[in-house]
Design a protein around this motif. Structure first.
Motif, PDB file in Angstrom:
ATOM      1  N   LEU A 110       0.803  -1.228   0.000  1.00  0.00           N
ATOM      2  CA  LEU A 110       0.000   0.000   0.000  1.00  0.00           C
ATOM      3  C   LEU A 110       0.836   1.279   0.000  1.00  0.00           C
ATOM      4  O   LEU A 110       0.269   2.377  -0.095  1.00  0.00           O
ATOM      5  CB  LEU A 110      -0.919   0.018   1.222  1.00  0.00           C
ATOM      6  CG  LEU A 110      -2.141  -0.900   1.174  1.00  0.00           C
ATOM      7  CD1 LEU A 110      -2.916  -0.805   2.488  1.00  0.00           C
ATOM      8  CD2 LEU A 110      -3.055  -0.549   0.006  1.00  0.00           C
ATOM      9  N   ILE A 111       2.143   1.183   0.098  1.00  0.00           N
ATOM     10  CA  ILE A 111       2.973   2.398   0.167  1.00  0.00           C
ATOM     11  C   ILE A 111       2.747   3.317  -1.029  1.00  0.00           C
ATOM     12  O   ILE A 111       2.545   4.525  -0.847  1.00  0.00           O
ATOM     13  CB  ILE A 111       4.459   2.017   0.322  1.00  0.00           C
ATOM     14  CG1 ILE A 111       4.710   1.461   1.729  1.00  0.00           C
ATOM     15  CG2 ILE A 111       5.362   3.220   0.066  1.00  0.00           C
ATOM     16  CD1 ILE A 111       6.112   0.948   1.962  1.00  0.00           C
ATOM     17  N   PRO A 112       2.775   2.844  -2.290  1.00  0.00           N
ATOM     18  CA  PRO A 112       2.512   3.766  -3.412  1.00  0.00           C
ATOM     19  C   PRO A 112       1.127   4.409  -3.338  1.00  0.00           C
ATOM     20  O   PRO A 112       0.955   5.575  -3.710  1.00  0.00           O
ATOM     21  CB  PRO A 112       2.650   2.865  -4.646  1.00  0.00           C
ATOM     22  CG  PRO A 112       3.515   1.746  -4.217  1.00  0.00           C
ATOM     23  CD  PRO A 112       3.126   1.495  -2.789  1.00  0.00           C
ATOM     24  N   VAL A 113       0.122   3.664  -2.879  1.00  0.00           N
ATOM     25  CA  VAL A 113      -1.232   4.216  -2.770  1.00  0.00           C
ATOM     26  C   VAL A 113      -1.259   5.321  -1.721  1.00  0.00           C
ATOM     27  O   VAL A 113      -1.863   6.384  -1.929  1.00  0.00           O
ATOM     28  CB  VAL A 113      -2.242   3.111  -2.417  1.00  0.00           C
ATOM     29  CG1 VAL A 113      -3.664   3.674  -2.377  1.00  0.00           C
ATOM     30  CG2 VAL A 113      -2.160   1.962  -3.409  1.00  0.00           C
ATOM     31  N   LEU A 114      -0.605   5.078  -0.582  1.00  0.00           N
ATOM     32  CA  LEU A 114      -0.558   6.099   0.466  1.00  0.00           C
ATOM     33  C   LEU A 114       0.141   7.357  -0.030  1.00  0.00           C
ATOM     34  O   LEU A 114      -0.349   8.476   0.179  1.00  0.00           O
ATOM     35  CB  LEU A 114       0.164   5.540   1.696  1.00  0.00           C
ATOM     36  CG  LEU A 114       0.375   6.530   2.839  1.00  0.00           C
ATOM     37  CD1 LEU A 114      -0.954   6.858   3.511  1.00  0.00           C
ATOM     38  CD2 LEU A 114       1.365   5.987   3.860  1.00  0.00           C
ATOM     39  N   LEU A 115       1.286   7.200  -0.696  1.00  0.00           N
ATOM     40  CA  LEU A 115       2.024   8.375  -1.179  1.00  0.00           C
ATOM     41  C   LEU A 115       1.214   9.129  -2.232  1.00  0.00           C
ATOM     42  O   LEU A 115       1.208  10.368  -2.240  1.00  0.00           O
ATOM     43  CB  LEU A 115       3.375   7.937  -1.749  1.00  0.00           C
ATOM     44  CG  LEU A 115       4.358   7.342  -0.736  1.00  0.00           C
ATOM     45  CD1 LEU A 115       5.645   6.909  -1.433  1.00  0.00           C
ATOM     46  CD2 LEU A 115       4.663   8.342   0.377  1.00  0.00           C
ATOM     47  N   ALA A 116       0.539   8.392  -3.115  1.00  0.00           N
ATOM     48  CA  ALA A 116      -0.282   9.057  -4.125  1.00  0.00           C
ATOM     49  C   ALA A 116      -1.449   9.795  -3.480  1.00  0.00           C
ATOM     50  O   ALA A 116      -1.807  10.904  -3.906  1.00  0.00           O
ATOM     51  CB  ALA A 116      -0.798   8.027  -5.137  1.00  0.00           C
ATOM     52  N   LYS A 117      -2.034   9.189  -2.467  1.00  0.00           N
ATOM     53  CA  LYS A 117      -3.138   9.838  -1.761  1.00  0.00           C
ATOM     54  C   LYS A 117      -2.655  11.130  -1.088  1.00  0.00           C
ATOM     55  O   LYS A 117      -3.337  12.169  -1.162  1.00  0.00           O
ATOM     56  CB  LYS A 117      -3.704   8.870  -0.719  1.00  0.00           C
ATOM     57  CG  LYS A 117      -4.726   9.467   0.225  1.00  0.00           C
ATOM     58  CD  LYS A 117      -6.038   9.800  -0.443  1.00  0.00           C
ATOM     59  CE  LYS A 117      -7.080  10.195   0.595  1.00  0.00           C
ATOM     60  NZ  LYS A 117      -8.359  10.572  -0.017  1.00  0.00           N
ATOM     61  N   LEU A 118      -1.505  11.082  -0.435  1.00  0.00           N
ATOM     62  CA  LEU A 118      -0.971  12.284   0.205  1.00  0.00           C
ATOM     63  C   LEU A 118      -0.672  13.357  -0.833  1.00  0.00           C
ATOM     64  O   LEU A 118      -0.942  14.544  -0.614  1.00  0.00           O
ATOM     65  CB  LEU A 118       0.286  11.937   0.999  1.00  0.00           C
ATOM     66  CG  LEU A 118       0.095  11.006   2.200  1.00  0.00           C
ATOM     67  CD1 LEU A 118       1.432  10.747   2.890  1.00  0.00           C
ATOM     68  CD2 LEU A 118      -0.910  11.583   3.188  1.00  0.00           C
ATOM     69  N   TRP A 119      -0.114  12.952  -1.970  1.00  0.00           N
ATOM     70  CA  TRP A 119       0.166  13.924  -3.037  1.00  0.00           C
ATOM     71  C   TRP A 119      -1.123  14.555  -3.538  1.00  0.00           C
ATOM     72  O   TRP A 119      -1.176  15.753  -3.804  1.00  0.00           O
ATOM     73  CB  TRP A 119       0.896  13.227  -4.181  1.00  0.00           C
ATOM     74  CG  TRP A 119       1.082  14.104  -5.381  1.00  0.00           C
ATOM     75  CD1 TRP A 119       2.087  15.000  -5.601  1.00  0.00           C
ATOM     76  CD2 TRP A 119       0.219  14.187  -6.516  1.00  0.00           C
ATOM     77  NE1 TRP A 119       1.913  15.633  -6.799  1.00  0.00           N
ATOM     78  CE2 TRP A 119       0.769  15.156  -7.385  1.00  0.00           C
ATOM     79  CE3 TRP A 119      -0.949  13.533  -6.883  1.00  0.00           C
ATOM     80  CZ2 TRP A 119       0.172  15.469  -8.602  1.00  0.00           C
ATOM     81  CZ3 TRP A 119      -1.550  13.854  -8.096  1.00  0.00           C
ATOM     82  CH2 TRP A 119      -0.988  14.817  -8.942  1.00  0.00           C
ATOM     83  N   SER A 120      -2.178  13.749  -3.644  1.00  0.00           N
ATOM     84  CA  SER A 120      -3.414  14.253  -4.223  1.00  0.00           C
ATOM     85  C   SER A 120      -4.104  15.279  -3.336  1.00  0.00           C
ATOM     86  O   SER A 120      -4.858  16.118  -3.830  1.00  0.00           O
ATOM     87  CB  SER A 120      -4.369  13.088  -4.519  1.00  0.00           C
ATOM     88  OG  SER A 120      -4.915  12.557  -3.324  1.00  0.00           O
TER      89      SER A 120
END
Length: 445
Positions: A110-120
Motif C-alpha cells: 500500500l505504500i505507493p497508494v498512500l504516497l499518491a493519496k498524500l500527493w493528491s
C-alpha cells in the motif's frame, strides 16, 4: 548594451514580475491530475487496505498473549486499548503465518497508494483559513493526524522489517499507540468524506465527467469551480499523463512491491523473488537446518561451553518440585513429531518443518501436572535481544503438537535453531518459540 539597473539595484524587469505564489495559494498547485474523483478512488483502496492492516495488527498483538505475563506485554500501559484481547488459539497451526504475512505484505504493497493519496490532497494541508466551520476544523485535524500517523506507521513498520528497527524507542509501544491514533483519525476522516467518495464513485461508474465535492459538511453540486484540488483555470500545468495513467502507475508500483515482498512466505523459487522482503536473501545454509532464522546463536550470546551435551541441563519446576534433565535423558523420554511452520512478526515465515521432541504436556506431567497442564514460563540462555523469557498459555501447553524440540527434519537442531532444545508451538509468533531453553516453570505465572 546591458540593461540599465533600477534604483536599489533590482532590475526593472524583475521588479515588474509577479511574485511566485505561495503554497497557501491555489495557483501554486497546478497539476491537472488532482481532483476529487482521483482522490476518492485512492481513498477507497485505503479504506479497505488500512482497515485490514489495523485488524491484522491488533490480532498480531493478541497473539503475544500480553495479558498472560508481564514479559509478554510490550505495552503495559495500554489500558482500555486492550479491551479486545483474547486467549490466542493453536488452530489452525498456520494462523499467525497468515495474519502477520498479510499485515506486512499488504503494508508494503500500500505504500505507493498512500504516497499518491498524500500527493493528491497536499493542497488542502496548506489551505487558508485553517477552519471555516466546526466540521471543517474536525476535517483538518483528522487530516493532520491522518498524514502524520500514516507516515509514522508505515516508516516505523518498514524500518522494523528491513533494518531490525533503527527508530529511537521501542518498536512495540510506538507502533501500537501510533496505530490507534492513525486509525482513529482515519475513521473520522473516512466518515466525513464518505458522502463525496460514494457520490464520485457512483458518477465514475455512470461515466459522468464532473466530480462532487464536500465542503463544510455538505456535498456540493459537481463542478471544477467547487473542487479545491483541481488546478485553477485558465492556467493549469501541462499534463504529462492522464488520471487513468496515474492510477495505473500507482497500481504498478504496488504490484511491484507485492511481487518483491510476498515470496518470503513461500518455499522454492518464489522465495528468491522476495528482494525487498524482511531479511531478504538466501536461507542460511542448506540441509535439514537450512531454513529462515531470526537471530543467530552468536547474536544471542550463546557459547558452545554452556550448550555442550555434558554441561547443559533443562530445569523443570512444577507442583511436585524440580527435575533436572540432560539432553540424553530427554531423548529417552517418549518423543513425538509435529509439522509446524515458524512465522515472525517481521512478516517472513517458513513452510512446515518436521520437529521431533518431548511434548510440553509430558514435561508438565513430570512435575505433577498430569491431568490439566497449566501455563508455563520459559527461560532461555539467550543474553541479547528481546523475549529471552516468554510465557505460554495452558491451551498451548496442552496441545499435543507443542514440543520441546530436539530434532528438526531428521537431524539435531543446529546452534542457530536453538540447540540443545527449543520450544515449538502451533500458531504462535516466532519469538514465543523460545530457543536455547534453560528453564521451564509450570504453574501460576
Amino acid at each position: 548594451m546591458g540593461r540599465r539597473p533600477s534604483p536599489g539595484g533590482v532590475p526593472a524587469y524583475r521588479r515588474d514580475m509577479p511574485a511566485p505564489p505561495l503554497p497557501t495559494s491555489p495557483d501554486f498547485w497546478r497539476s491537472p491530475l488532482r481532483g476529487a474523483r482521483f482522490t476518492s478512488l485512492l481513498g477507497l483502496v485505503l479504506l479497505v487496505g488500512v482497515t485490514v492492516l489495523f485488524v491484522t495488527g491488533l490480532v498480531s498483538y493478541a497473539a503475544y498473549n500480553p495479558d498472560l505475563s508481564p514479559v509478554n506485554d510490550k505495552t503495559p500501559d495500554k489500558g482500555i486499548l486492550g479491551f479486545y484481547l483474547f486467549a490466542w488459539p493453536t488452530d489452525p497451526p498456520w494462523l499467525y503465518r497468515l495474519t502477520q504475512g498479510v499485515h506486512v505484505t499488504l503494508g508494503v504493497t500500500l505504500i505507493p497508494v498512500l504516497l499518491a493519496k498524500l500527493w493528491s490532497v497536499v493542497p488542502r494541508l496548506f489551505a487558508l483559513p485553517p477552519a471555516r466551520s466546526l466540521a471543517h476544523a474536525l476535517e483538518r485535524i483528522s487530516l493532520l493526524l491522518l498524514v502524520g500517523g500514516g507516515l509514522f506507521e508505515f516508516v516505523t513498520g518498514v524500518l522494523n522489517i528491513q533494518l531490525d528497527y533503527v527508530f529511537p524507542g521501542s518498536f512495540y509501544p510506538l507502533h501500537f499507540y501510533g496505530a490507534w491514533v492513525f486509525f482513529a483519525a482515519f475513521a473520522v476522516h473516512a466518515a466525513l468524506k464518505a458522502p463525496v467518495v460514494v457520490r464520485n464513485v457512483r458518477r465514475l461508474r455512470q461515466g459522468e465527467e464532473k466530480e462532487a465535492v464536500e465542503r463544510d459538511g455538505t456535498v456540493l453540486p459537481p463542478g471544477p469551480e467547487t473542487d479545491d484540488l483541481v488546478a485553477p483555470d485558465p492556467d493549469p500545468g501541462p499534463p504529462t499523463v492522464t488520471r487513468k495513467g496515474a492510477l495505473w502507475f500507482v497500481g504498478g508500483g504496488s504490484l511491484l512491491l507485492f511481487a518483491t515482498t510476498a515470496g518470503r512466505g513461500f518455499d522454492g523459487p518464489l522465495r528468491r523473488t522476495a528482494l525487498l522482503a524482511p531479511h531478504g536473501g538466501a536461507d542460511p545454509g542448506s540441509g535439514p537446518n537450512g531454513f529462515q532464522i531470526n537471530k543467530t546463536a552468536a547474536y544471542a550470546g550463546i557459547t558452545t561451553a554452556e550448550t555442550d551435551e555434558d554441561a547443559w541441563r533443562l530445569v523443570v519446576t512444577g507442583r511436585t518440585g524440580t527435575v533436572r534433565l540432560s539432553r540424553a535423558r530427554l531423548a529417552r523420554l517418549p518423543l513425538h513429531s509435529s509439522a509446524l511452520p515458524i512465522a515472525c512478526v517481521e512478516g517472513w515465515s517458513t513452510s512446515d518443518q518436521w520437529w521431533r521432541g518431548v511434548r510440553l504436556r509430558d514435561l508438565a506431567a513430570l512435575v505433577g501436572h498430569d491431568d490439566d497442564p497449566p501455563d508455563v514460563f520459559v527461560e532461555s540462555l539467550q543474553r541479547h535481544g528481546a523475549f529471552r523469557r516468554a510465557a505460554l498459555r495452558a491451551n498451548q501447553v496442552a496441545d499435543p503438537r507443542s514440543l520441546l524440540a530436539l530434532y528438526v527434519n531428521g537431524e539435531e537442531l543446529s546452534a542457530d535453531h536453538g540447540y540443545p532444545a527449543r520450544v515449538v508451538v502451533p500458531a504462535a509468533p516466532g519469538v514465543l518459540n523460545t530457543k536455547w531453553v534453560a528453564r521451564m516453570t509450570f504453574g501460576d505465572l
